[in-house]
Design an enzyme around this catalytic site. Structure first.
Site, PDB file in Angstrom:
ATOM      1  N   ARG A   1     -12.053   2.375  -8.215  1.00  0.00           N
ATOM      2  CA  ARG A   1     -11.053   3.679  -8.409  1.00  0.00           C
ATOM      3  C   ARG A   1     -11.629   4.082  -9.851  1.00  0.00           C
ATOM      4  O   ARG A   1     -12.349   3.239 -10.807  1.00  0.00           O
ATOM      5  CB  ARG A   1      -9.811   3.112  -8.311  1.00  0.00           C
ATOM      6  CG  ARG A   1      -9.292   2.809  -7.149  1.00  0.00           C
ATOM      7  CD  ARG A   1      -8.001   2.484  -6.912  1.00  0.00           C
ATOM      8  NE  ARG A   1      -7.572   2.070  -5.614  1.00  0.00           N
ATOM      9  CZ  ARG A   1      -6.378   2.051  -5.037  1.00  0.00           C
ATOM     10  NH1 ARG A   1      -5.513   2.494  -5.877  1.00  0.00           N
ATOM     11  NH2 ARG A   1      -6.374   1.665  -3.734  1.00  0.00           N
TER      12      ARG A   1
ATOM     13  N   ASP B   1       0.584  -1.223   0.172  1.00  0.00           N
ATOM     14  CA  ASP B   1       0.004  -0.071  -0.009  1.00  0.00           C
ATOM     15  C   ASP B   1       0.919   1.323   0.056  1.00  0.00           C
ATOM     16  O   ASP B   1       2.004   1.029   0.468  1.00  0.00           O
ATOM     17  CB  ASP B   1      -0.936   0.099   1.032  1.00  0.00           C
ATOM     18  CG  ASP B   1      -2.004   0.925   1.290  1.00  0.00           C
ATOM     19  OD1 ASP B   1      -2.260   1.514   0.095  1.00  0.00           O
ATOM     20  OD2 ASP B   1      -3.061   1.032   2.002  1.00  0.00           O
ATOM     21  N   GLY B   2       0.361   2.403  -0.426  1.00  0.00           N
ATOM     22  CA  GLY B   2       0.939   3.514  -0.423  1.00  0.00           C
ATOM     23  C   GLY B   2       1.678   4.000  -1.940  1.00  0.00           C
ATOM     24  O   GLY B   2       2.461   5.053  -1.833  1.00  0.00           O
TER      25      GLY B   2
ATOM     26  N   ARG C   1       1.996  -4.912   6.200  1.00  0.00           N
ATOM     27  CA  ARG C   1       1.095  -3.688   5.500  1.00  0.00           C
ATOM     28  C   ARG C   1       2.178  -2.548   5.433  1.00  0.00           C
ATOM     29  O   ARG C   1       2.221  -1.978   6.564  1.00  0.00           O
ATOM     30  CB  ARG C   1      -0.353  -3.415   5.970  1.00  0.00           C
ATOM     31  CG  ARG C   1      -1.068  -2.547   5.270  1.00  0.00           C
ATOM     32  CD  ARG C   1      -2.371  -2.355   5.281  1.00  0.00           C
ATOM     33  NE  ARG C   1      -2.829  -1.567   4.255  1.00  0.00           N
ATOM     34  CZ  ARG C   1      -4.307  -1.828   3.918  1.00  0.00           C
ATOM     35  NH1 ARG C   1      -5.103  -2.461   4.411  1.00  0.00           N
ATOM     36  NH2 ARG C   1      -4.835  -0.840   2.993  1.00  0.00           N
TER      37      ARG C   1
ATOM     38  N   LEU D   1      -6.932  -5.035   7.243  1.00  0.00           N
ATOM     39  CA  LEU D   1      -6.730  -6.252   6.354  1.00  0.00           C
ATOM     40  C   LEU D   1      -7.382  -5.859   4.970  1.00  0.00           C
ATOM     41  O   LEU D   1      -6.610  -6.415   3.928  1.00  0.00           O
ATOM     42  CB  LEU D   1      -7.678  -7.349   6.925  1.00  0.00           C
ATOM     43  CG  LEU D   1      -6.542  -8.388   7.695  1.00  0.00           C
ATOM     44  CD1 LEU D   1      -7.493  -9.641   8.112  1.00  0.00           C
ATOM     45  CD2 LEU D   1      -5.190  -8.845   6.942  1.00  0.00           C
TER      46      LEU D   1
ATOM     47  N   LEU E   1      11.012 -20.445  -4.664  1.00  0.00           N
ATOM     48  CA  LEU E   1       9.961 -19.515  -3.907  1.00  0.00           C
ATOM     49  C   LEU E   1       8.437 -20.003  -4.733  1.00  0.00           C
ATOM     50  O   LEU E   1       8.445 -19.918  -5.776  1.00  0.00           O
ATOM     51  CB  LEU E   1      10.094 -18.090  -4.067  1.00  0.00           C
ATOM     52  CG  LEU E   1       9.079 -17.110  -3.591  1.00  0.00           C
ATOM     53  CD1 LEU E   1       9.321 -17.175  -2.044  1.00  0.00           C
ATOM     54  CD2 LEU E   1       9.356 -15.726  -3.984  1.00  0.00           C
TER      55      LEU E   1
ATOM     56  N   HIS F   1       2.485   3.498  -8.987  1.00  0.00           N
ATOM     57  CA  HIS F   1       2.093   2.104  -9.241  1.00  0.00           C
ATOM     58  C   HIS F   1       3.435   1.426  -9.963  1.00  0.00           C
ATOM     59  O   HIS F   1       3.830   0.272  -9.777  1.00  0.00           O
ATOM     60  CB  HIS F   1       0.982   1.816 -10.181  1.00  0.00           C
ATOM     61  CG  HIS F   1      -0.235   2.308  -9.333  1.00  0.00           C
ATOM     62  ND1 HIS F   1      -0.616   1.802  -8.007  1.00  0.00           N
ATOM     63  CD2 HIS F   1      -1.118   2.990  -9.709  1.00  0.00           C
ATOM     64  CE1 HIS F   1      -1.714   2.215  -7.739  1.00  0.00           C
ATOM     65  NE2 HIS F   1      -2.279   2.880  -8.547  1.00  0.00           N
TER      66      HIS F   1
HETATM   67  C1  IPE Z   1      -5.662  -2.766  -0.265  1.00  0.00           C
HETATM   68  O1  IPE Z   1      -5.156  -1.590  -0.474  1.00  0.00           O
HETATM   69  C2  IPE Z   1      -5.439  -3.432  -1.549  1.00  0.00           C
HETATM   70  C3  IPE Z   1      -4.080  -3.853  -2.394  1.00  0.00           C
HETATM   71  C4  IPE Z   1      -3.042  -3.456  -1.646  1.00  0.00           C
HETATM   72  C5  IPE Z   1      -4.066  -4.416  -3.509  1.00  0.00           C
HETATM   73  P1  IPE Z   1      -6.400  -0.310  -0.611  1.00  0.00           P
HETATM   74  O2  IPE Z   1      -5.568   1.201  -0.785  1.00  0.00           O
HETATM   75  O3  IPE Z   1      -7.139  -0.715  -1.788  1.00  0.00           O
HETATM   76  O4  IPE Z   1      -7.146  -0.559   0.797  1.00  0.00           O
HETATM   77  P2  IPE Z   1      -8.074   0.638   1.438  1.00  0.00           P
HETATM   78  O5  IPE Z   1      -9.093   1.074   0.367  1.00  0.00           O
HETATM   79  O6  IPE Z   1      -7.045   1.773   1.987  1.00  0.00           O
HETATM   80  O7  IPE Z   1      -8.488  -0.201   2.590  1.00  0.00           O
HETATM   81  C1  IPE Z   2      -1.444   0.253  -3.343  1.00  0.00           C
HETATM   82  O1  IPE Z   2      -1.328   1.590  -3.498  1.00  0.00           O
HETATM   83  C2  IPE Z   2      -1.653  -0.277  -4.824  1.00  0.00           C
HETATM   84  C3  IPE Z   2      -3.142  -0.590  -4.895  1.00  0.00           C
HETATM   85  C4  IPE Z   2      -3.997  -0.636  -3.916  1.00  0.00           C
HETATM   86  C5  IPE Z   2      -3.353  -1.309  -6.178  1.00  0.00           C
HETATM   87  P1  IPE Z   2      -2.481   2.666  -3.570  1.00  0.00           P
HETATM   88  O2  IPE Z   2      -2.756   2.929  -4.808  1.00  0.00           O
HETATM   89  O3  IPE Z   2      -3.389   2.145  -2.668  1.00  0.00           O
HETATM   90  O4  IPE Z   2      -1.658   3.785  -2.700  1.00  0.00           O
HETATM   91  P2  IPE Z   2      -2.554   4.874  -1.853  1.00  0.00           P
HETATM   92  O5  IPE Z   2      -3.074   3.972  -0.586  1.00  0.00           O
HETATM   93  O6  IPE Z   2      -3.445   5.851  -2.498  1.00  0.00           O
HETATM   94  O7  IPE Z   2      -1.058   5.824  -1.218  1.00  0.00           O
HETATM   95 MG    MG Z   3      -4.092   2.489  -0.618  1.00  0.00          MG
END
Ligand code: IPE
Ligand code: IPE
Ligand code: MG
Length: 250
Positions: free
Chosen positions: A73, A22-23, A190, A197, A133, A39
């Site tokens: 999204r 995430d992030g 995470r 989760l 792996l 991404h």
């Molecule tokens: C969870 O992240 C999904 C993935 C990492 C693929 P999100 O960014 O979609 O989760 P929420 O919306 O913050 O819970």
């Molecule tokens: C994780 O990063 C990738 C996916 C969920 C596909 P995000 O796209 O959720 O990044 P943030 O949470 O907006 O920073």
């Molecule tokens: Mg996110």
């Protein structure tokens, strides 16, 4: 008498590490870049972590790439994420195969374009039985959907007489999940500071250890993975029993 520390067993490397990557969006935002650049940087981090996991001795690595809720999204971002999966499989499959990695993708096939489904099937066939792996990609994955789908298939098998309702144990139920045959994650990481989760492996993480880090996924390196593994090694996993220190059995 104090025990000889050299006789202590080496700390165990978690067999299965699952990561909620995430992030990416915030990483891009901090650089005044479009989200897709985050991404892309995220894919580069995937490459590094797949190698690092092998170097650390992790047997199973699961990465959450796209959730069943990520369809919410904007369509442009969804298309970017689909495009990146396509590109990743095309560009990296032979390298993964050379590394002896076995690829498995879990998640629903519904809503995925036909060419993506073919690429996923090809990646799984190409790497099937590879000895190193086990790399599991959760894509278009949702834990609640996975459980509902398992329940539906069990109901079908019960209706057709393949299984009796009294034979549905936890183990049998787990064998109907997309993760059949994969040990439950020992450690879930995470990134990006979120502590939830988000519908990831909700059945399988009943007794997982969790490590949350503020590091954004594109910045996550082997050192961060090693630090999370070290934190895991300091945890006392009791599975509802007693810890060794309290007189329980390990
Ligand atoms: C969870 O992240 C999904 C993935 C990492 C693929 P999100 O960014 O979609 O989760 P929420 O919306 O913050 O819970
Ligand atoms: C994780 O990063 C990738 C996916 C969920 C596909 P995000 O796209 O959720 O990044 P943030 O949470 O907006 O920073
Ligand atoms: Mg996110």
């Amino acid at each position: 008498m104090p025990s000889d520390s050299s006789a202590l067993p080496a700390p165990k490397v978690p067999r299965h590490v699952a990561i909620i990557m995430d992030g990416n969006g915030r990483w891009a935002k901090a650089r005044h870049l479009p989200r897709v650049m985050g991404h892309r940087a995220g894919v580069a981090a995937v490459r590094k972590i797949v190698r690092a996991a092998q170097e650390i001795g992790i047997e199973y690595l699961t990465l959450y790439g796209f959730s069943s809720e990520n369809w919410k999204r904007p369509v442009t971002e969804v298309n970017d994420l689909m495009g990146l999966l396509r590109m990743y499989i095309k560009d990296d499959l032979e390298e993964l195969h050379k590394q002896g990695v076995e690829v498995r993708v879990i998640g629903a096939k519904s809503r995925l374009e036909g060419d993506i489904i073919s690429l996923i099937e090809h990646a799984q066939e190409r790497t099937r039985g590879n000895p190193n792996l086990k790399f599991i990609v959760a894509f278009n994955y949702g834990g609640q959907d996975e459980i509902v789908e398992a329940a539906r298939r069990i109901a079908e098998d019960a209706a057709s007489g393949k299984i009796k309702s009294e034979d549905v144990t936890r183990e049998v139920f787990a064998s109907y999940l997309a993760t059949a045959g994969i040990p439950d994650p020992d450690l879930v990481i995470r990134t990006s500071g979120e502590r939830r989760l988000s519908n990831f492996l909700i059945w399988q993480t009943a007794y997982s250890e969790f490590v949350f880090t503020d590091t954004l996924w594109p910045d996550f390196t082997k050192a961060h993975l090693a630090a999370a593994v070290q934190e895991f090694q300091g945890r006392d996993r009791r599975f509802g029993g007693l810890s060794v220190a309290a007189g329980g059995r390990s």
